[in-house]
Design a protein around this motif. Sequence first.
Motif, PDB file in Angstrom:
ATOM      1  N   ILE A 288       0.854  -1.179   0.000  1.00 23.55           N
ATOM      2  CA  ILE A 288       0.000   0.000   0.000  1.00 23.55           C
ATOM      3  C   ILE A 288       0.893   1.233   0.000  1.00 23.55           C
ATOM      4  CG2 ILE A 288      -0.184   0.207   2.522  1.00 23.55           C
ATOM      5  CD1 ILE A 288      -3.224   0.826   1.990  1.00 23.55           C
ATOM      6  N   VAL A 289       0.384   2.325  -0.551  1.00 29.08           N
ATOM      7  CA  VAL A 289       1.104   3.591  -0.562  1.00 29.08           C
ATOM      8  C   VAL A 289       0.607   4.457   0.588  1.00 29.08           C
ATOM      9  CG1 VAL A 289       1.484   5.734  -1.845  1.00 29.08           C
ATOM     10  CG2 VAL A 289       1.549   3.545  -3.030  1.00 29.08           C
ATOM     11  N   ILE A 290       1.525   5.017   1.344  1.00 27.85           N
ATOM     12  CA  ILE A 290       1.199   5.978   2.389  1.00 27.85           C
ATOM     13  C   ILE A 290       1.618   7.358   1.903  1.00 27.85           C
ATOM     14  CG2 ILE A 290       1.551   6.673   4.782  1.00 27.85           C
ATOM     15  CD1 ILE A 290       0.077   4.005   4.447  1.00 27.85           C
ATOM     16  N   ASN A 291       0.653   8.264   1.855  1.00 25.89           N
ATOM     17  CA  ASN A 291       0.913   9.652   1.467  1.00 25.89           C
ATOM     18  C   ASN A 291       1.076  10.512   2.710  1.00 25.89           C
ATOM     19  OD1 ASN A 291       0.538   9.087  -1.310  1.00 25.89           O
ATOM     20  ND2 ASN A 291      -1.678   9.245  -1.058  1.00 25.89           N
ATOM     21  N   ALA A 292       1.911  11.526   2.617  1.00 25.28           N
ATOM     22  CA  ALA A 292       2.131  12.440   3.737  1.00 25.28           C
ATOM     23  C   ALA A 292       1.937  13.876   3.270  1.00 25.28           C
ATOM     24  CB  ALA A 292       3.533  12.259   4.311  1.00 25.28           C
ATOM     25  N   ALA A 293       1.122  14.620   3.997  1.00 22.11           N
ATOM     26  CA  ALA A 293       0.951  16.051   3.757  1.00 22.11           C
ATOM     27  C   ALA A 293       1.647  16.786   4.901  1.00 22.11           C
ATOM     28  CB  ALA A 293      -0.524  16.415   3.687  1.00 22.11           C
ATOM     29  N   ARG A 294       2.828  17.350   4.619  1.00 19.86           N
ATOM     30  CA  ARG A 294       3.575  18.104   5.626  1.00 19.86           C
ATOM     31  C   ARG A 294       3.163  19.573   5.559  1.00 19.86           C
ATOM     32  NH1 ARG A 294       7.372  14.880   2.902  1.00 19.86           N
ATOM     33  NH2 ARG A 294       8.673  13.480   4.148  1.00 19.86           N
ATOM     34  N   SER A 295       3.015  20.185   6.717  1.00 19.94           N
ATOM     35  CA  SER A 295       2.722  21.618   6.787  1.00 19.94           C
ATOM     36  C   SER A 295       3.789  22.289   7.637  1.00 19.94           C
ATOM     37  CB  SER A 295       1.339  21.877   7.398  1.00 19.94           C
ATOM     38  OG  SER A 295       0.330  21.315   6.596  1.00 19.94           O
ATOM     39  N   ASP A 296       4.518  23.180   7.014  1.00 18.62           N
ATOM     40  CA  ASP A 296       5.484  24.040   7.711  1.00 18.62           C
ATOM     41  C   ASP A 296       6.621  23.271   8.369  1.00 18.62           C
ATOM     42  OD1 ASP A 296       4.207  26.702   7.281  1.00 18.62           O
ATOM     43  OD2 ASP A 296       2.569  25.719   8.351  1.00 18.62           O
ATOM     44  N   PHE A 297       7.011  22.191   7.767  1.00 16.65           N
ATOM     45  CA  PHE A 297       8.229  21.511   8.200  1.00 16.65           C
ATOM     46  C   PHE A 297       8.687  20.600   7.074  1.00 16.65           C
ATOM     47  CE2 PHE A 297       5.352  18.058   9.046  1.00 16.65           C
ATOM     48  CZ  PHE A 297       6.112  16.900   8.962  1.00 16.65           C
ATOM     49  N   GLY A 298       9.933  20.245   7.117  1.00 18.68           N
ATOM     50  CA  GLY A 298      10.486  19.282   6.183  1.00 18.68           C
ATOM     51  C   GLY A 298      11.191  18.186   6.945  1.00 18.68           C
ATOM     52  N   GLY A 299      11.757  17.283   6.213  1.00 25.26           N
ATOM     53  CA  GLY A 299      12.499  16.218   6.864  1.00 25.26           C
ATOM     54  C   GLY A 299      11.938  14.852   6.561  1.00 25.26           C
ATOM     55  N   PRO A 300      12.763  13.828   6.742  1.00 25.89           N
ATOM     56  CA  PRO A 300      12.313  12.453   6.490  1.00 25.89           C
ATOM     57  C   PRO A 300      11.311  11.991   7.538  1.00 25.89           C
ATOM     58  CG  PRO A 300      14.539  12.469   7.401  1.00 25.89           C
ATOM     59  CD  PRO A 300      14.180  13.894   7.158  1.00 25.89           C
ATOM     60  N   LEU A 301      10.502  10.988   7.144  1.00 25.64           N
ATOM     61  CA  LEU A 301       9.468  10.467   8.031  1.00 25.64           C
ATOM     62  C   LEU A 301       9.613   8.968   8.200  1.00 25.64           C
ATOM     63  CD1 LEU A 301       6.292  12.283   6.626  1.00 25.64           C
ATOM     64  CD2 LEU A 301       7.644  12.945   8.616  1.00 25.64           C
ATOM     65  N   GLN A 302       9.450   8.508   9.422  1.00 28.74           N
ATOM     66  CA  GLN A 302       9.337   7.089   9.714  1.00 28.74           C
ATOM     67  C   GLN A 302       7.851   6.730   9.754  1.00 28.74           C
ATOM     68  OE1 GLN A 302      11.941   5.152   9.892  1.00 28.74           O
ATOM     69  NE2 GLN A 302      13.515   6.746   9.917  1.00 28.74           N
ATOM     70  N   ILE A 303       7.473   5.681   9.049  1.00 28.88           N
ATOM     71  CA  ILE A 303       6.074   5.257   8.997  1.00 28.88           C
ATOM     72  C   ILE A 303       5.922   3.949   9.766  1.00 28.88           C
ATOM     73  CG2 ILE A 303       4.141   4.642   7.516  1.00 28.88           C
ATOM     74  CD1 ILE A 303       5.029   7.530   7.209  1.00 28.88           C
ATOM     75  N   GLU A 304       4.941   3.915  10.659  1.00 30.90           N
ATOM     76  CA  GLU A 304       4.679   2.717  11.463  1.00 30.90           C
ATOM     77  C   GLU A 304       3.210   2.349  11.348  1.00 30.90           C
ATOM     78  OE1 GLU A 304       4.501   1.344  16.173  1.00 30.90           O
ATOM     79  OE2 GLU A 304       5.371   3.286  15.619  1.00 30.90           O
ATOM     80  N   LEU A 305       2.935   1.054  11.253  1.00 31.91           N
ATOM     81  CA  LEU A 305       1.570   0.527  11.268  1.00 31.91           C
ATOM     82  C   LEU A 305       1.373  -0.218  12.579  1.00 31.91           C
ATOM     83  CD1 LEU A 305       1.880   1.262   8.276  1.00 31.91           C
ATOM     84  CD2 LEU A 305       0.587  -0.778   7.700  1.00 31.91           C
ATOM     85  N   SER A 306       0.547   0.351  13.449  1.00 33.56           N
ATOM     86  CA  SER A 306       0.352  -0.199  14.785  1.00 33.56           C
ATOM     87  C   SER A 306      -0.985  -0.916  14.876  1.00 33.56           C
ATOM     88  CB  SER A 306       0.399   0.927  15.829  1.00 33.56           C
ATOM     89  OG  SER A 306       0.145   0.433  17.113  1.00 33.56           O
ATOM     90  N   GLY A 307      -0.956  -2.140  15.428  1.00 30.59           N
ATOM     91  CA  GLY A 307      -2.188  -2.907  15.599  1.00 30.59           C
ATOM     92  C   GLY A 307      -2.486  -3.841  14.453  1.00 30.59           C
ATOM     93  N   LEU A 308      -1.451  -4.317  13.754  1.00 30.18           N
ATOM     94  CA  LEU A 308      -1.644  -5.248  12.651  1.00 30.18           C
ATOM     95  C   LEU A 308      -2.210  -6.577  13.153  1.00 30.18           C
ATOM     96  CD1 LEU A 308       1.688  -4.701  10.672  1.00 30.18           C
ATOM     97  CD2 LEU A 308      -0.605  -4.104   9.873  1.00 30.18           C
ATOM     98  N   PRO A 309      -3.002  -7.271  12.331  1.00 24.93           N
ATOM     99  CA  PRO A 309      -3.434  -8.613  12.715  1.00 24.93           C
ATOM    100  C   PRO A 309      -2.241  -9.537  12.963  1.00 24.93           C
ATOM    101  CG  PRO A 309      -4.681  -7.818  10.817  1.00 24.93           C
ATOM    102  CD  PRO A 309      -3.570  -6.835  11.042  1.00 24.93           C
ATOM    103  N   ALA A 310      -2.451 -10.564  13.763  1.00 20.27           N
ATOM    104  CA  ALA A 310      -1.380 -11.505  14.095  1.00 20.27           C
ATOM    105  C   ALA A 310      -0.828 -12.143  12.824  1.00 20.27           C
ATOM    106  CB  ALA A 310      -1.905 -12.579  15.038  1.00 20.27           C
ATOM    107  N   GLY A 311       0.489 -12.332  12.793  1.00 22.26           N
ATOM    108  CA  GLY A 311       1.131 -12.983  11.663  1.00 22.26           C
ATOM    109  C   GLY A 311       1.492 -12.062  10.524  1.00 22.26           C
ATOM    110  N   LEU A 312       1.275 -10.761  10.699  1.00 23.67           N
ATOM    111  CA  LEU A 312       1.610  -9.785   9.664  1.00 23.67           C
ATOM    112  C   LEU A 312       2.800  -8.950  10.092  1.00 23.67           C
ATOM    113  CD1 LEU A 312      -1.623  -8.105   8.228  1.00 23.67           C
ATOM    114  CD2 LEU A 312      -0.041  -9.628   7.064  1.00 23.67           C
ATOM    115  N   THR A 313       3.678  -8.648   9.137  1.00 27.32           N
ATOM    116  CA  THR A 313       4.772  -7.711   9.365  1.00 27.32           C
ATOM    117  C   THR A 313       4.779  -6.694   8.238  1.00 27.32           C
ATOM    118  OG1 THR A 313       6.318  -9.170   8.198  1.00 27.32           O
ATOM    119  CG2 THR A 313       6.225  -9.357  10.607  1.00 27.32           C
ATOM    120  N   ALA A 314       5.229  -5.481   8.548  1.00 34.56           N
ATOM    121  CA  ALA A 314       5.279  -4.399   7.565  1.00 34.56           C
ATOM    122  C   ALA A 314       6.713  -3.954   7.381  1.00 34.56           C
ATOM    123  CB  ALA A 314       4.424  -3.225   8.021  1.00 34.56           C
TER     124      ALA A 314
END
Length: 783
Positions: free
Chosen positions: A448-474
């Motif tokens: 899946i694609v995760i889009n980010a709308a930044r307002s008034d800041f720059g810099g790299p982003l770490q993306i985390e998916l919290s609460g995935l079903p059991a047996g899944l890794t991202a």
Amino acid sequence: MDSAGKLFGSLCLLGVICPAPRAGAGSPSLEVVLPRGAQRGTAATVDFSGAHLDKALSIVFYRPGVTLNHIEQVSDKHVRCTLAIAADCALGLHPLRLFTASGLTELRLFAVGDAPEITEQEPNDARSAPQLVRLPVTINGQAAGDDLDCFGFEAQPGARLAAEIEGMRLGGGIFDPVLTLYDAQGKVLATADDNALTKQDPVLSYSFASGGTYIVEVRDAAYRGERHAYYRLHLGDFPRPMAVFPPGGAPGQAVEVRWVGDSTLARETIAVPNDAGADYAIFVRTGAGTSLSPVPFRVNGLPQTIEAEPNDSPESATPCTVPGALNGIVTKPGDVDWFRFSAAKGQVFDCRVYARQLGSPLDAVVGVNKLGGATVASNDDSAGPDSAFRLTIPDDGDYALYIHDFLRAGGECYTYRVEVTNVTPALTLSTPPDQQHVCIPQGNRNAIVINAARSDFGGPLQIELSGLPAGLTASGDTMRDNVAAVPIVLTAEATAPLAASLVDVIGQCSGESKIVGHLRQSIRLTEYMNNTLCAQTVDRLPVAVTERVPFEVQIIEPRVPLARRGQMSLKVVATRGEGFKEPIQVGVLLNPPGIGSGTATIGPDQTEALLPLNANPDAALGEWPIVAIASANINGLVQVSSQLARLTIAEPFMDLALERTRVSQGSTAEVVVNIAPQHDFEGEAVLELRGLPNKLSATPAKATKETKQVVLPVAAAPDAPLGRHEGVFVQVTVMQNGEPIVFNSASALLIVDRPPAETASAQPAPVGKAERRARTPRARDIH
């Protein structure tokens, strides 16, 4: 999958998301939920109808208060569920999705009401023979086409009727309801259509001077409701304010509010919860019941100012402080409200109006003047019908903010809240419109694609998916500071249990700012002529583990980079289960910046395909993640993805400049190519002239890292097309690690002339110096 996807080949060339079709095995699709709602504190039998709904497992509810007690598989198109609605369940619309072994359906809405529920009984299309009901009641009905539904009830002298329809808000077919109230003799007592708070759904209030039988009629405004023109008609004496003032307050505080639009309601002090979020809204409760739908209420910690009339000029402006929240009502046509504040030179504020977003009819125009001077900033409609702008204070002093309706309208419901805030960095995450959820087959991958709308800041982003079903890794890369999207690959273990959950998508700036953002997605449910008539905002991503499918795909990572102005074939290899012969469509999920891609098909007897990639001259250099999406028909479309592979974008080994060349029909010429080496390479590069018109051919040449110029012979047939041909370029191929690196020069001009003898015979004899001038073909010489 909210719709069977398509390969967006044309979009690939623009470097945007280019998915193959996305859907779960069997493409579960939920067409309608009936009834469209139920009374809280009851158990309801609800039918889910659609396609590929076999192996239904559960329901994913976005809000608490509704739970699944029992699920029955009637057919592969019909699932019957028993739902328990808690006595304290929140009134209003509850988003949900049906989860089957093959995937998740589209989001649908289920309404929870406060009154006893009945179902419309046909025939009831004549006011002389209405369906008789007892108030309070909620009627679940349907008014497709030119259908009229009439409901009769008894009222006592002095009684009050509140009537409201949930129609377009239910997110079904196009249905623009109109309510009309008649007396027993057929006289129209009141009618209601659209309004700012409930949009296309009408609200009606009426007090009866005398007792008797009355009729409420429901119909579509244009007498053409669609097949799924379902509605919920609420009749009773429940409170129905159309606005609240002030329209906002601070969390954890008691706020005295005045209800607007319902004369039966008095002032009330409400306790704003500490955890009230951006979508907070207030229900009104009286002894007669609870308002069917809430009134939006802004919650934040800004200091609050309430307008003090008269404040219709800069001289009489209501004093306020900024940052702060300015609350008022444009009470009559032509009204202009002014607020006065002091500020220092260089201060920067964001000014944003909240009116239409809160259900107000106000179409705000807002601006700031230097007190006694010129306008500093103004705006209309930057945030939809609401206004927003950034204000930079030019000098120390006093300033006045004004607000009025664009058409100079006004009234008691024209409430507003202007929030003047310091500039604050913010981050909001979303997914593409066709990726509203993601399903991962057991032992496989999806992305899946995760889009980010930044307002008034720059810099790299770490993306985390919290609460995935059991047996899944991202897995996914850090989102670079110069891009706004990143692919995330989810992998399911072979033994992962079939399950679905709502996942919190978290983005965090990895710099010093520590800015955190979450998913906030508006899902469009009803569209008409490019207008969104019903949408639902969600803050979590549905993710599911589904049953195993008989294929998977993998990218064979290239051992060489893709050069700017270059091309590459990306190999995708499929592993098929025994006997699985369906064609597999493949494409790239998200192209790196400046990269275009195409699609391909892995045929029934094939196991691999090549995806064409091309790089613009300004393609972003460096190593980028790349993911292939693959889909096949397994009783409906099913999608999987490759692993997260790597693609390197590099500068070409050389810059090439082609000199303009002329060649006559039936002769040869030489195309001179000047080379500016950029970095070293081993061996020889092959240079080929491409883009030649028909009836022309060229001989390749070779170059090394020391070569500064090559000559490419070009031959024109006697009937080669005359004229200026501007699309000629040189393609360079350099072999490294057993794979080609291919890139192009800029295009150049090649002119095809008539043979010299024909040219000479077509001209008069030269005179003097003119005989040494080269002749350029005239327009009539070019065919």
